[in-house]
Design a protein around this motif. Sequence first.
Motif, PDB file in Angstrom:
ATOM      1  N   LYS A 131      -5.379-147.771  51.163  1.00  0.00           N
ATOM      2  CA  LYS A 131      -4.744-146.699  51.911  1.00  0.00           C
ATOM      3  C   LYS A 131      -4.869-145.388  51.157  1.00  0.00           C
ATOM      4  N   LEU A 132      -4.852-144.293  51.906  1.00  0.00           N
ATOM      5  CA  LEU A 132      -5.041-142.973  51.305  1.00  0.00           C
ATOM      6  C   LEU A 132      -3.982-142.672  50.248  1.00  0.00           C
ATOM      7  N   ASN A 133      -2.709-142.953  50.536  1.00  0.00           N
ATOM      8  CA  ASN A 133      -1.665-142.661  49.548  1.00  0.00           C
ATOM      9  C   ASN A 133      -1.823-143.501  48.280  1.00  0.00           C
ATOM     10  N   GLU A 134      -2.284-144.732  48.420  1.00  0.00           N
ATOM     11  CA  GLU A 134      -2.552-145.558  47.240  1.00  0.00           C
ATOM     12  C   GLU A 134      -3.683-144.958  46.416  1.00  0.00           C
ATOM     13  N   LEU A 135      -4.708-144.487  47.088  1.00  0.00           N
ATOM     14  CA  LEU A 135      -5.830-143.855  46.397  1.00  0.00           C
ATOM     15  C   LEU A 135      -5.364-142.604  45.653  1.00  0.00           C
ATOM     16  N   ILE A 136      -4.545-141.789  46.315  1.00  0.00           N
ATOM     17  CA  ILE A 136      -4.026-140.583  45.670  1.00  0.00           C
ATOM     18  C   ILE A 136      -3.189-140.956  44.449  1.00  0.00           C
ATOM     19  N   ASP A 137      -2.338-141.986  44.571  1.00  0.00           N
ATOM     20  CA  ASP A 137      -1.544-142.447  43.425  1.00  0.00           C
ATOM     21  C   ASP A 137      -2.440-142.835  42.250  1.00  0.00           C
ATOM     22  N   ASP A 138      -3.497-143.583  42.543  1.00  0.00           N
ATOM     23  CA  ASP A 138      -4.394-144.031  41.476  1.00  0.00           C
ATOM     24  C   ASP A 138      -5.175-142.869  40.869  1.00  0.00           C
ATOM     25  N   ILE A 139      -5.574-141.902  41.693  1.00  0.00           N
ATOM     26  CA  ILE A 139      -6.268-140.717  41.173  1.00  0.00           C
ATOM     27  C   ILE A 139      -5.357-139.960  40.215  1.00  0.00           C
ATOM     28  N   LEU A 140      -4.121-139.738  40.643  1.00  0.00           N
ATOM     29  CA  LEU A 140      -3.174-139.003  39.802  1.00  0.00           C
ATOM     30  C   LEU A 140      -2.832-139.779  38.528  1.00  0.00           C
ATOM     31  N   ALA A 141      -2.717-141.087  38.644  1.00  0.00           N
ATOM     32  CA  ALA A 141      -2.422-141.906  37.458  1.00  0.00           C
ATOM     33  C   ALA A 141      -3.578-141.853  36.463  1.00  0.00           C
ATOM     34  N   LEU A 142      -4.800-142.015  36.968  1.00  0.00           N
ATOM     35  CA  LEU A 142      -5.962-141.955  36.079  1.00  0.00           C
ATOM     36  C   LEU A 142      -6.052-140.582  35.418  1.00  0.00           C
ATOM     37  N   ASP A 143      -5.786-139.553  36.196  1.00  0.00           N
ATOM     38  CA  ASP A 143      -5.815-138.207  35.644  1.00  0.00           C
ATOM     39  C   ASP A 143      -4.729-138.011  34.586  1.00  0.00           C
ATOM     40  N   SER A 144      -3.605-138.705  34.716  1.00  0.00           N
ATOM     41  CA  SER A 144      -2.543-138.565  33.711  1.00  0.00           C
ATOM     42  C   SER A 144      -2.988-139.089  32.347  1.00  0.00           C
ATOM     43  N   PHE A 145      -3.966-139.978  32.322  1.00  0.00           N
ATOM     44  CA  PHE A 145      -4.506-140.479  31.060  1.00  0.00           C
ATOM     45  C   PHE A 145      -5.624-139.594  30.515  1.00  0.00           C
ATOM     46  N   TYR A 146      -6.400-138.960  31.401  1.00  0.00           N
ATOM     47  CA  TYR A 146      -7.608-138.253  30.974  1.00  0.00           C
ATOM     48  C   TYR A 146      -7.612-136.746  31.225  1.00  0.00           C
ATOM     49  N   ASN A 147      -6.653-136.230  31.984  1.00  0.00           N
ATOM     50  CA  ASN A 147      -6.605-134.793  32.296  1.00  0.00           C
ATOM     51  C   ASN A 147      -7.944-134.278  32.816  1.00  0.00           C
ATOM     52  N   TYR A 148      -8.502-135.013  33.752  1.00  0.00           N
ATOM     53  CA  TYR A 148      -9.798-134.648  34.336  1.00  0.00           C
ATOM     54  C   TYR A 148      -9.651-133.495  35.337  1.00  0.00           C
ATOM     55  N   TRP A 151      -4.723-128.188  36.990  1.00  0.00           N
ATOM     56  CA  TRP A 151      -3.349-128.128  37.495  1.00  0.00           C
ATOM     57  C   TRP A 151      -3.369-127.897  39.003  1.00  0.00           C
ATOM     58  N   TYR A 152      -4.215-126.980  39.458  1.00  0.00           N
ATOM     59  CA  TYR A 152      -4.325-126.667  40.882  1.00  0.00           C
ATOM     60  C   TYR A 152      -4.724-127.912  41.674  1.00  0.00           C
ATOM     61  N   GLU A 153      -5.666-128.683  41.179  1.00  0.00           N
ATOM     62  CA  GLU A 153      -6.124-129.885  41.896  1.00  0.00           C
ATOM     63  C   GLU A 153      -5.024-130.942  41.966  1.00  0.00           C
ATOM     64  N   ARG A 154      -4.253-131.087  40.899  1.00  0.00           N
ATOM     65  CA  ARG A 154      -3.126-132.032  40.922  1.00  0.00           C
ATOM     66  C   ARG A 154      -2.099-131.604  41.970  1.00  0.00           C
ATOM     67  N   CYS A 155      -1.768-130.322  41.964  1.00  0.00           N
ATOM     68  CA  CYS A 155      -0.814-129.809  42.952  1.00  0.00           C
ATOM     69  C   CYS A 155      -1.342-130.000  44.363  1.00  0.00           C
ATOM     70  N   TRP A 156      -2.618-129.720  44.573  1.00  0.00           N
ATOM     71  CA  TRP A 156      -3.219-129.876  45.892  1.00  0.00           C
ATOM     72  C   TRP A 156      -3.075-131.318  46.374  1.00  0.00           C
ATOM     73  N   LEU A 157      -3.323-132.292  45.491  1.00  0.00           N
ATOM     74  CA  LEU A 157      -3.180-133.703  45.879  1.00  0.00           C
ATOM     75  C   LEU A 157      -1.751-134.030  46.300  1.00  0.00           C
ATOM     76  N   HIS A 158      -0.786-133.548  45.533  1.00  0.00           N
ATOM     77  CA  HIS A 158       0.617-133.791  45.888  1.00  0.00           C
ATOM     78  C   HIS A 158       0.950-133.156  47.239  1.00  0.00           C
ATOM     79  N   LEU A 159       0.517-131.932  47.462  1.00  0.00           N
ATOM     80  CA  LEU A 159       0.785-131.247  48.724  1.00  0.00           C
ATOM     81  C   LEU A 159       0.032-131.886  49.884  1.00  0.00           C
ATOM     82  N   PHE A 160      -1.187-132.297  49.666  1.00  0.00           N
ATOM     83  CA  PHE A 160      -1.977-132.968  50.709  1.00  0.00           C
ATOM     84  C   PHE A 160      -1.281-134.250  51.147  1.00  0.00           C
TER      85      PHE A 160
END
Length: 100
Positions: free
Chosen positions: A2-19, A22-31
């Motif tokens: 599901k899309l929300n699961e994918l977004i959760d995993d993207i944000l989680a992976l980014d929390s480890f690697y900071n790929y 800031w703008y992209e993280r915010c955009w994902l949360h708002l999307f």
Amino acid sequence: MKLNELIDDILALDSFYNYLSWYERCWLHLFRIDKVEGYASPRIATLANFVHETGWKAPNRKPGQDKLGYYFEDEQWQDMDDYPKNHPEITKQIKNLQYE
């Protein structure tokens, strides 16, 4: 997936690697909550493809009393900063990601 699961995993992976930025993280949360429309940035799309193609799933995470983040693996809570060194293959793949 599901899309929300994918977004959760993207944000989680980014929390480890900071790929992502800031703008992209915010955009994902708002999307996720339908506050923005449009297309994901190339970096978001690249990380989404990585998560989807590899089947990467976020480990359980929690904030500590010391204001550090922890993830659960090998029957114990570990410092989030240690994730990249504990997963060298994923770290190498993330470092080699190319986006358009």
